[in-house]
Motif scaffolding. Structure first.
Motif, PDB file in Angstrom:
ATOM      1  N   SER A   1       0.831  -1.195   0.000  1.00 55.45           N
ATOM      2  CA  SER A   1       0.000   0.000   0.000  1.00 55.45           C
ATOM      3  C   SER A   1       0.871   1.253   0.000  1.00 55.45           C
ATOM      4  O   SER A   1       1.895   1.315   0.666  1.00 55.45           O
ATOM      5  CB  SER A   1      -0.912   0.009   1.230  1.00 55.45           C
ATOM      6  OG  SER A   1      -1.608   1.238   1.338  1.00 55.45           O
ATOM      7  N   VAL A   2       0.437   2.256  -0.735  1.00 57.30           N
ATOM      8  CA  VAL A   2       1.161   3.532  -0.733  1.00 57.30           C
ATOM      9  C   VAL A   2       0.538   4.529   0.246  1.00 57.30           C
ATOM     10  O   VAL A   2       0.935   5.676   0.314  1.00 57.30           O
ATOM     11  CB  VAL A   2       1.181   4.152  -2.160  1.00 57.30           C
ATOM     12  CG1 VAL A   2       1.941   3.261  -3.101  1.00 57.30           C
ATOM     13  CG2 VAL A   2      -0.235   4.383  -2.691  1.00 57.30           C
ATOM     14  N   HIS A   3      -0.431   4.053   1.032  1.00 59.43           N
ATOM     15  CA  HIS A   3      -1.043   4.861   2.087  1.00 59.43           C
ATOM     16  C   HIS A   3      -1.606   6.180   1.547  1.00 59.43           C
ATOM     17  O   HIS A   3      -1.449   7.237   2.159  1.00 59.43           O
ATOM     18  CB  HIS A   3      -0.035   5.143   3.207  1.00 59.43           C
ATOM     19  CG  HIS A   3       0.516   3.902   3.831  1.00 59.43           C
ATOM     20  ND1 HIS A   3      -0.251   3.005   4.527  1.00 59.43           N
ATOM     21  CD2 HIS A   3       1.781   3.397   3.836  1.00 59.43           C
ATOM     22  CE1 HIS A   3       0.500   2.011   4.955  1.00 59.43           C
ATOM     23  NE2 HIS A   3       1.731   2.213   4.535  1.00 59.43           N
ATOM     24  N   GLN A   4      -2.262   6.114   0.428  1.00 58.72           N
ATOM     25  CA  GLN A   4      -2.842   7.335  -0.132  1.00 58.72           C
ATOM     26  C   GLN A   4      -3.959   7.883   0.737  1.00 58.72           C
ATOM     27  O   GLN A   4      -4.214   9.087   0.734  1.00 58.72           O
ATOM     28  CB  GLN A   4      -3.355   7.058  -1.546  1.00 58.72           C
ATOM     29  CG  GLN A   4      -2.251   6.811  -2.559  1.00 58.72           C
ATOM     30  CD  GLN A   4      -2.793   6.583  -3.947  1.00 58.72           C
ATOM     31  OE1 GLN A   4      -3.998   6.558  -4.161  1.00 58.72           O
ATOM     32  NE2 GLN A   4      -1.909   6.417  -4.899  1.00 58.72           N
ATOM     33  N   ALA A   5      -4.631   7.009   1.476  1.00 61.39           N
ATOM     34  CA  ALA A   5      -5.729   7.472   2.324  1.00 61.39           C
ATOM     35  C   ALA A   5      -5.228   8.499   3.330  1.00 61.39           C
ATOM     36  O   ALA A   5      -5.814   9.569   3.488  1.00 61.39           O
ATOM     37  CB  ALA A   5      -6.388   6.294   3.033  1.00 61.39           C
ATOM     38  N   ALA A   6      -4.134   8.175   4.028  1.00 64.70           N
ATOM     39  CA  ALA A   6      -3.596   9.114   5.021  1.00 64.70           C
ATOM     40  C   ALA A   6      -3.166  10.414   4.363  1.00 64.70           C
ATOM     41  O   ALA A   6      -3.362  11.504   4.925  1.00 64.70           O
ATOM     42  CB  ALA A   6      -2.418   8.473   5.751  1.00 64.70           C
ATOM     43  N   ASP A   7      -2.581  10.330   3.162  1.00 59.90           N
ATOM     44  CA  ASP A   7      -2.161  11.543   2.450  1.00 59.90           C
ATOM     45  C   ASP A   7      -3.364  12.424   2.119  1.00 59.90           C
ATOM     46  O   ASP A   7      -3.313  13.649   2.255  1.00 59.90           O
ATOM     47  CB  ASP A   7      -1.423  11.175   1.162  1.00 59.90           C
ATOM     48  CG  ASP A   7      -0.072  10.527   1.433  1.00 59.90           C
ATOM     49  OD1 ASP A   7       0.425  10.664   2.567  1.00 59.90           O
ATOM     50  OD2 ASP A   7       0.474   9.880   0.521  1.00 59.90           O
ATOM     51  N   LYS A   8      -4.458  11.805   1.686  1.00 59.98           N
ATOM     52  CA  LYS A   8      -5.656  12.568   1.338  1.00 59.98           C
ATOM     53  C   LYS A   8      -6.303  13.190   2.574  1.00 59.98           C
ATOM     54  O   LYS A   8      -6.809  14.317   2.523  1.00 59.98           O
ATOM     55  CB  LYS A   8      -6.655  11.668   0.614  1.00 59.98           C
ATOM     56  CG  LYS A   8      -6.237  11.284  -0.797  1.00 59.98           C
ATOM     57  CD  LYS A   8      -7.322  10.464  -1.468  1.00 59.98           C
ATOM     58  CE  LYS A   8      -6.942  10.106  -2.898  1.00 59.98           C
ATOM     59  NZ  LYS A   8      -8.013   9.315  -3.568  1.00 59.98           N
ATOM     60  N   ILE A   9      -6.275  12.453   3.676  1.00 54.88           N
ATOM     61  CA  ILE A   9      -6.826  12.981   4.928  1.00 54.88           C
ATOM     62  C   ILE A   9      -6.019  14.195   5.377  1.00 54.88           C
ATOM     63  O   ILE A   9      -6.576  15.228   5.770  1.00 54.88           O
ATOM     64  CB  ILE A   9      -6.813  11.899   6.025  1.00 54.88           C
ATOM     65  CG1 ILE A   9      -7.742  10.730   5.663  1.00 54.88           C
ATOM     66  CG2 ILE A   9      -7.204  12.502   7.371  1.00 54.88           C
ATOM     67  CD1 ILE A   9      -9.197  11.057   5.622  1.00 54.88           C
ATOM     68  N   ARG A  10      -4.696  14.103   5.307  1.00 51.85           N
ATOM     69  CA  ARG A  10      -3.841  15.223   5.723  1.00 51.85           C
ATOM     70  C   ARG A  10      -4.027  16.432   4.807  1.00 51.85           C
ATOM     71  O   ARG A  10      -4.038  17.573   5.268  1.00 51.85           O
ATOM     72  CB  ARG A  10      -2.377  14.789   5.737  1.00 51.85           C
ATOM     73  CG  ARG A  10      -2.042  13.797   6.848  1.00 51.85           C
ATOM     74  CD  ARG A  10      -0.541  13.593   6.966  1.00 51.85           C
ATOM     75  NE  ARG A  10      -0.225  12.625   7.999  1.00 51.85           N
ATOM     76  CZ  ARG A  10      -0.054  11.327   7.784  1.00 51.85           C
ATOM     77  NH1 ARG A  10      -0.152  10.845   6.548  1.00 51.85           N
ATOM     78  NH2 ARG A  10       0.220  10.507   8.776  1.00 51.85           N
ATOM     79  N   ALA A  11      -4.165  16.174   3.510  1.00 52.77           N
ATOM     80  CA  ALA A  11      -4.370  17.279   2.570  1.00 52.77           C
ATOM     81  C   ALA A  11      -5.683  17.990   2.865  1.00 52.77           C
ATOM     82  O   ALA A  11      -5.749  19.228   2.837  1.00 52.77           O
ATOM     83  CB  ALA A  11      -4.346  16.751   1.136  1.00 52.77           C
ATOM     84  N   ALA A  12      -6.726  17.228   3.158  1.00 53.60           N
ATOM     85  CA  ALA A  12      -8.013  17.836   3.501  1.00 53.60           C
ATOM     86  C   ALA A  12      -7.901  18.622   4.802  1.00 53.60           C
ATOM     87  O   ALA A  12      -8.450  19.723   4.927  1.00 53.60           O
ATOM     88  CB  ALA A  12      -9.082  16.756   3.626  1.00 53.60           C
ATOM     89  N   ALA A  13      -7.163  18.069   5.772  1.00 50.94           N
ATOM     90  CA  ALA A  13      -6.981  18.765   7.055  1.00 50.94           C
ATOM     91  C   ALA A  13      -6.241  20.085   6.860  1.00 50.94           C
ATOM     92  O   ALA A  13      -6.600  21.105   7.470  1.00 50.94           O
ATOM     93  CB  ALA A  13      -6.222  17.862   8.028  1.00 50.94           C
TER      94      ALA A  13
END
Length: 281
Positions: A171-183
């Motif tokens: 996994s490239v952990h895109q979910a966490a990256d997207k969450i941080r970008a939204a934050a």
């Protein structure tokens, strides 16, 4: 063998998961799929796409990798992902698939397939194959009374895969990256009247999945994060300007001065005016 079975929409609209399109190929080397992002083909901009390899082999391509898939392996695409896969020409795969949707299936699947295809290996193929064949059998002779059997069979299939399969791709952990970008976006624009649903849309997730992942990522709820961002901005204005507290409340996204003062006191242990007095030049 080439089989395509489309199921009607269920009468009960809130199944956790429900099959839309099921089928399979055997001895069909021409099987190849190349779908673009957000394709509307077979509603795959909104539906999941699950494949199980029963024999032979085939290939799945991502932007920078090619994976060979053989017996006991499979893959899951979430809604809207680019989809590129095909059978081996010399040893064509025997494969079964189901396209499905439901009420928050991302929670059942723990987010798998949302940001990238999930490739997996099944330690015991037999029960998964049996469930897939049961689903196909229901589809071949589908009647209205089969609705709950179809939903429960798919639920059992997905639950077994979710709990027993091991991941093949890293996994490239895109979910966490997207969450941080939204934050970061919310923090920069915290004076706006943000809702959880709006922030989830920025990340590209449902509000339920976004809320759970946000909590996992930051250790706090979205509403607490937003309040903290607004209080931080208020502290800067209190220390650097002579704006009235009422105006600062409005400038930082609070619709009521009394609520702003309460949140400020809860977080800082003092009133906004006390904070200003302490930090005045």
């Amino acid at each position: 063998m080439k089989e395509h079975i489309f199921l009607p929409k269920p009468i009960f609209p809130r199944h956790i998961c429900f099959p839309d399109f099921i089928g399979g190929y055997s001895e069909f080397p021409e099987h190849a799929v190349n779908r673009e992002f957000a394709t509307t083909e077979n509603n795959l901009d909104r539906y999941y796409n699950l494949h199980i390899v029963l024999g032979g082999k085939g290939y799945l391509h991502t932007d920078n990798m090619t994976y060979e898939l053989t017996q006991g392996q499979g893959f899951l695409y979430g809604p809207g992902l680019r989809q590129t896969y095909h059978s081996d020409a010399r040893d064509p795969w025997s494969i079964r698939w189901v396209h499905f949707y439901g009420v928050r299936p991302e929670e059942l699947l723990d987010g798998k397939g949302l940001d990238e295809p999930w490739l997996f290996h099944l330690p015991d193929l037999a029960p998964v194959e049996a469930l897939m064949e049961r689903l196909l059998g229901l589809g071949r002779s589908y009647e209205v009374d089969d609705e709950y059997a179809a939903a429960s069979t798919l639920y059992e299939l997905l639950t077994r895969i979710q709990t027993t399969a091991s991941q093949l791709n890293v996994s490239v952990h895109q979910a966490a990256d997207k969450i941080r970008a939204a934050a970061n976006y919310v923090r920069a624009n915290c004076n706006q009247p943000f809702t959880l649903e709006q922030a989830a849309t920025i990340a590209g997730y449902s509000s339920h999945y976004f809320s759970r992942k946000f909590n996992q990522t930051f250790g706090k709820s979205f509403s607490d994060f937003l309040t903290e961002a607004r209080i931080l901005r208020a502290k800067q204005l209190l220390a650097s300007t002579r704006l009235a507290v009422k105006l600062i409340a409005l400038e930082t996204g609070f619709s009521q001065t009394s609520y702003f003062s309460k949140c400020f006191r809860d977080q800082e242990g003092m009133t906004p005016l006390q904070f200003r007095e302490r930090h005045k030049a």
